[in-house]
Design a protein around this motif. Structure first.
Motif, PDB file in Angstrom:
ATOM      1  N   LYS A 156       5.314  24.935 -39.709  1.00  0.00           N
ATOM      2  CA  LYS A 156       6.304  25.388 -40.676  1.00  0.00           C
ATOM      3  C   LYS A 156       7.634  24.681 -40.417  1.00  0.00           C
ATOM      4  CE  LYS A 156       8.289  28.227 -43.695  1.00  0.00           C
ATOM      5  NZ  LYS A 156       8.032  28.150 -45.138  1.00  0.00           N
ATOM      6  N   ASP A 157       8.029  24.620 -39.134  1.00  0.00           N
ATOM      7  CA  ASP A 157       9.248  23.915 -38.729  1.00  0.00           C
ATOM      8  C   ASP A 157       8.839  22.553 -38.175  1.00  0.00           C
ATOM      9  OD1 ASP A 157      11.632  22.995 -37.744  1.00  0.00           O
ATOM     10  OD2 ASP A 157      12.102  24.769 -36.546  1.00  0.00           O
ATOM     11  N   SER A 158       8.517  21.631 -39.075  1.00  0.00           N
ATOM     12  CA  SER A 158       7.970  20.342 -38.652  1.00  0.00           C
ATOM     13  C   SER A 158       8.996  19.473 -37.939  1.00  0.00           C
ATOM     14  CB  SER A 158       7.389  19.584 -39.851  1.00  0.00           C
ATOM     15  OG  SER A 158       8.361  19.385 -40.854  1.00  0.00           O
ATOM     16  N   GLU A 159      10.276  19.638 -38.249  1.00  0.00           N
ATOM     17  CA  GLU A 159      11.309  18.835 -37.585  1.00  0.00           C
ATOM     18  C   GLU A 159      11.420  19.217 -36.108  1.00  0.00           C
ATOM     19  OE1 GLU A 159      13.102  16.137 -38.533  1.00  0.00           O
ATOM     20  OE2 GLU A 159      11.685  16.208 -40.204  1.00  0.00           O
ATOM     21  N   ASN A 160      11.457  20.505 -35.837  1.00  0.00           N
ATOM     22  CA  ASN A 160      11.533  20.965 -34.451  1.00  0.00           C
ATOM     23  C   ASN A 160      10.245  20.614 -33.705  1.00  0.00           C
ATOM     24  OD1 ASN A 160      13.037  22.155 -32.388  1.00  0.00           O
ATOM     25  ND2 ASN A 160      12.170  24.175 -32.753  1.00  0.00           N
ATOM     26  N   ALA A 161       9.131  20.717 -34.398  1.00  0.00           N
ATOM     27  CA  ALA A 161       7.847  20.371 -33.788  1.00  0.00           C
ATOM     28  C   ALA A 161       7.777  18.877 -33.470  1.00  0.00           C
ATOM     29  CB  ALA A 161       6.703  20.760 -34.722  1.00  0.00           C
ATOM     30  N   LYS A 162       8.387  18.057 -34.305  1.00  0.00           N
ATOM     31  CA  LYS A 162       8.390  16.615 -34.055  1.00  0.00           C
ATOM     32  C   LYS A 162       9.159  16.292 -32.775  1.00  0.00           C
ATOM     33  CE  LYS A 162       9.396  12.170 -36.262  1.00  0.00           C
ATOM     34  NZ  LYS A 162       9.902  11.503 -37.486  1.00  0.00           N
ATOM     35  N   LYS A 163      10.300  16.922 -32.583  1.00  0.00           N
ATOM     36  CA  LYS A 163      11.081  16.710 -31.364  1.00  0.00           C
ATOM     37  C   LYS A 163      10.284  17.165 -30.143  1.00  0.00           C
ATOM     38  CE  LYS A 163      15.497  17.417 -33.730  1.00  0.00           C
ATOM     39  NZ  LYS A 163      16.683  18.328 -33.873  1.00  0.00           N
TER      40      LYS A 163
END
Length: 272
Positions: A156-163
């Protein structure tokens, strides 16, 4: 960062910080203990926290072949050498499969289980299906690159997951060969024989899943709910496949509250 020797010249890399009741965090398939750094830092103020790279991952020994039982043996050796008689064991993805299988073998060493985004029924097949569904988008990319492209579908929070994923890559990046070996080890888990049920356990168990996780559906959870005598299921509305990363504060509150409640109940039983 320290290392312990297990069987067949294998070394397991680990970090131990904090004090209090032992809590062991186990990362997922193709990940490493860097995936648990933030949770370790949040828990170490109240608990004795141990994180480690499971066999074939991170900075632990990578061998040509191993099985799930080797993961179980490694955890037993780690706890024994660190003089930890029992701990709360928390596993994400593959880490949950290891934790459950360990608890089946060494029930007295497990105070509670927490399974995060863990599919005890089909394990690696969920990711394989997702990759097939989006094969046109990931064609020509290696597995690590494909995972980045698939993030909008997995989190759902792909940006945080990417980091979060990038931090793991910086710490240690899994080769394609090591990834294949690790997946084969996990696929040896007995539940792939559809006529074999997941072993029943009375260990207090917390199951945490993200509502947007395509790899672990609610239907999957229902398939093994009956395997646990004492189970508490939490569904995180703003999470995909990594609730501890996508909703870290909510996750910390749920986890610490659960561990405290289990500790209170166990203390009451001891005084009865």
């Amino acid at each position: 960062m320290e290392k312990i020797a297990t069987n067949f010249n294998t070394e397991i890399t680990y970090i131990r910080e904090g004090q209090g009741i032992p809590v062991i965090l186990i990362h997922g398939l193709d990940g490493n203990m860097a995936s648990m750094f933030s949770l370790k830092d949040a828990l170490k103020h109240s608990f004795d926290v141990i994180i480690y790279d499971v066999r074939g991952h991170g900075k632990s020994t990578k061998t040509n072949a191993f099985q799930l039982d080797d993961h179980v043996d490694d955890l037993y050796t780690l706890m024994s050498k660190l003089e930890i008689p029992a701990a709360h064991i928390i596993g994400h993805d593959m880490g949950g499969v290891i934790a459950k299988h360990f608890s089946d073998e060494y029930e007295s060493m497990v105070l509670s289980l927490t399974l995060i985004a863990c599919d005890l029924v089909e394990s690696v097949h969920g990711l394989n299906r997702l990759m097939v569904e989006h094969q046109d988008e990931i064609e020509g990319f290696d597995k690590h690159e494909a995972l980045i492209l698939l993030m909008p579908y997995m989190y759902k929070d792909s940006e945080n997951a990417k980091k979060w994923l990038q931090h793991q890559f910086i710490y240690s990046r899994q080769s394609s060969e090591d990834s294949a070996i690790a997946a084969r080890a996990l696929m040896g888990f007995p539940v792939f024989e559809k006529n074999i049920e997941i072993k029943h356990t009375s260990i207090p168990t917390l199951i945490i899943n993200g509502e947007h996780d395509p790899l672990v559906t609610q239907e999957t959870v229902e398939e093994y709910r009956n395997a646990f005598t004492s189970v508490h299921v939490q569904s995180f509305s703003q999470s995909g496949h990594a609730p501890h990363i996508e909703e870290p504060q909510h996750f910390l509150e749920v986890l610490t509250s659960y561990i405290k409640s289990i500790t209170t109940m166990q203390n009451i039983k001891l005084t009865e």
